[in-house]
Design an enzyme around this catalytic site. Structure first.
Site, PDB file in Angstrom:
ATOM      1  N   ARG A 161       0.913  -1.119   0.222  1.00 55.69           N
ATOM      2  CA  ARG A 161      -0.394   0.000  -0.193  1.00 55.69           C
ATOM      3  C   ARG A 161       1.196   1.007   0.178  1.00 55.69           C
ATOM      4  O   ARG A 161       0.848   2.216  -0.441  1.00 55.69           O
ATOM      5  CB  ARG A 161      -0.635   0.244   1.315  1.00 55.69           C
ATOM      6  CG  ARG A 161      -2.428  -0.559   1.251  1.00 55.69           C
ATOM      7  CD  ARG A 161      -2.845  -1.271   2.676  1.00 55.69           C
ATOM      8  NE  ARG A 161      -1.518  -2.242   2.257  1.00 55.69           N
ATOM      9  CZ  ARG A 161      -1.882  -4.110   1.892  1.00 55.69           C
ATOM     10  NH1 ARG A 161      -2.889  -3.876   1.528  1.00 55.69           N
ATOM     11  NH2 ARG A 161      -0.807  -4.604   2.824  1.00 55.69           N
ATOM     12  N   THR A 162       1.649   1.327   0.668  1.00 56.33           N
ATOM     13  CA  THR A 162       2.513   2.408   1.042  1.00 56.33           C
ATOM     14  C   THR A 162       3.316   3.258  -0.212  1.00 56.33           C
ATOM     15  O   THR A 162       2.882   4.352  -0.521  1.00 56.33           O
ATOM     16  CB  THR A 162       3.283   2.718   2.134  1.00 56.33           C
ATOM     17  OG1 THR A 162       2.477   2.436   3.220  1.00 56.33           O
ATOM     18  CG2 THR A 162       3.827   4.070   2.600  1.00 56.33           C
ATOM     19  N   LYS A 216      26.796  -3.800  -1.133  1.00 55.85           N
ATOM     20  CA  LYS A 216      28.209  -3.118  -1.247  1.00 55.85           C
ATOM     21  C   LYS A 216      29.088  -2.394  -0.212  1.00 55.85           C
ATOM     22  O   LYS A 216      30.238  -2.663   0.443  1.00 55.85           O
ATOM     23  CB  LYS A 216      28.103  -2.490  -2.474  1.00 55.85           C
ATOM     24  CG  LYS A 216      28.101  -3.113  -3.405  1.00 55.85           C
ATOM     25  CD  LYS A 216      28.417  -1.977  -4.959  1.00 55.85           C
ATOM     26  CE  LYS A 216      27.382  -3.397  -6.175  1.00 55.85           C
ATOM     27  NZ  LYS A 216      27.599  -2.283  -7.310  1.00 55.85           N
ATOM     28  N   ARG A 265      11.396   3.918   3.191  1.00 53.27           N
ATOM     29  CA  ARG A 265      11.365   2.879   4.044  1.00 53.27           C
ATOM     30  C   ARG A 265      12.389   1.882   4.796  1.00 53.27           C
ATOM     31  O   ARG A 265      12.666   1.396   3.724  1.00 53.27           O
ATOM     32  CB  ARG A 265      10.195   1.645   3.961  1.00 53.27           C
ATOM     33  CG  ARG A 265       9.689   0.704   4.710  1.00 53.27           C
ATOM     34  CD  ARG A 265       8.189   0.239   4.430  1.00 53.27           C
ATOM     35  NE  ARG A 265       7.814   0.595   4.730  1.00 53.27           N
ATOM     36  CZ  ARG A 265       6.314   0.380   5.376  1.00 53.27           C
ATOM     37  NH1 ARG A 265       5.788  -1.034   4.527  1.00 53.27           N
ATOM     38  NH2 ARG A 265       4.902   0.890   5.220  1.00 53.27           N
ATOM     39  N   HIS A 267       5.341   6.355  11.626  1.00 53.30           N
ATOM     40  CA  HIS A 267       5.468   5.890   9.910  1.00 53.30           C
ATOM     41  C   HIS A 267       3.734   6.793   9.639  1.00 53.30           C
ATOM     42  O   HIS A 267       2.620   7.008  10.166  1.00 53.30           O
ATOM     43  CB  HIS A 267       4.358   4.686   9.888  1.00 53.30           C
ATOM     44  CG  HIS A 267       3.978   4.076   8.312  1.00 53.30           C
ATOM     45  ND1 HIS A 267       3.817   5.276   7.701  1.00 53.30           N
ATOM     46  CD2 HIS A 267       3.516   2.974   7.594  1.00 53.30           C
ATOM     47  CE1 HIS A 267       2.942   4.520   6.246  1.00 53.30           C
ATOM     48  NE2 HIS A 267       3.405   3.247   6.692  1.00 53.30           N
TER      49      HIS A 267
END
Ligand code: NCD
Length: 311
Positions: free
Chosen positions: A59-60, A89, A110, A138
């Site tokens: 969703r986000t 890396k 995120r 959030h």
């Protein structure tokens, strides 16, 4: 809409006062009601949004990307960034953000680490939007949650809300509690097993803000009183051992029996994804607001992007 934030990073709900929230919701409401082509005279076709996701998302990420595309902006996207960016890396988050800042006009991040968005913002040349930092916050989910409450119940003040499930690791709970505890006369019920109880800093926040709250392990304790039942997934990925997760994984389920005890004008919310917390039989009940909630994410994120990129 006037400039929302200075600096224009979106890291926490604490940055949003009532006036900003109301401005944002007005615009989100317009986006939800009219065709976006008509409501968006500004075209962001020279603007680029980078979505940089080190944790899974449906969703986000999709709603942010759809929001940017509907505003006629461009999107560059990295999922599984821990694996497919130069992080593998050995590049630091700060260096990745410094570089991405040169390619994008806004970065949606995120990350599994609490405080990652704040760290990213400290080196970014463009706005950083916190799309979830570990078990921290959030904020854009909380904004769309509150928008949903307003849309569904026609009010955000004086509401009684139960937060149920993983209050310890649930970042959406932390952000929504921060927002709700600054409204007028909220009453909060915190329902969780001891292993998943709300962190003390948030309990302290409720005390400081004189919010009426109760703490219980029993789902039935508050069900008949609440306007909003906000349930969350147990955040499996935050547990240190599988055994600890197994102990609490299916601790609460909303089913027909629970529904029967809820007020007729209440709503059930869930940030999604759900696992075992809500029986499929609940979906057809008009009080099941969680899919409408997910849809609202598009409108609220359109309004947020317009504010950040339009000024
Ligand atoms: C939530 C999250 O990522 O914190 N999902 C979402 O963004 N809608 C909740 C969860 O994953 O359980």
């Amino acid at each position: 809409m006037a400039s929302l934030l200075n600096p224009q990073h979106i890291l926490s709900t604490a940055q949003f006062d009532r006036a900003k929230i109301q401005d944002l919701f007005l615009r989100a409401e317009e986006f939800s009601q009219r065709d976006w082509r008509e409501t968006c005279p500004t075209s962001f076709n020279c603007k680029v949004m980078a979505t940089l996701f080190y944790e899974p998302s449906t969703r986000t990420r999709f709603s942010f990307e759809a929001a940017m595309l509907k505003l006629r902006g461009q999107v560059i996207s990295m999922e599984s960034a821990g694996q497919f960016s130069s992080a593998i890396k050995g590049e630091t988050l700060e260096d990745t953000i410094r570089v991405t800042s040169g390619y994008a006009d806004v970065i949606v991040l995120r990350h599994p680490q609490n405080g990652a968005a704040r760290l990213a913002a400290s080196v970014a040349k463009v706005p950083v939007i916190n799309a979830g930092d570990g078990s921290g916050e959030h904020p854009t989910q909380a904004l769309l949650d509150l928008f949903t409450i307003q849309k569904e119940l026609d009010a955000i003040d004086g509401l009684e809300i139960a937060f149920v499930g993983d209050l310890r690791y649930g970042r959406t709970v932390h952000s929504l509690l921060e927002l709700m505890s600054r409204l007028n006369h909220p009453r909060v019920h915190l329902i969780a097993p001891p292993e998943l109880s709300l962190p003390q800093n948030y309990v302290g926040m409720l005390k400081e803000r004189n919010v009426a709250y109760s703490i219980s392990t029993d789902l039935s304790s508050a069900i008949s009183k609440v306007d909003v039942l906000y349930i969350t997934r147990v955040q499996k990925e935050r547990f240190v051992s599988a055994e600890e997760y197994e102990k609490v994984r299916s601790v609460y389920t909303i089913d027909a029996h629970v529904l029967a005890g809820l007020k007729p004008r209440s709503i059930i919310m869930h940030p999604l994804p759900r696992v075992t917390e809500i029986d499929r039989e609940v979906d057809s009940d008009p009080r099941a607001a969680y899919f409408r909630e997910a849809q609202n994410g598009l409108y609220v994120r359109m309004a947020l992007l317009e504010t950040l990129l339009g000024s």
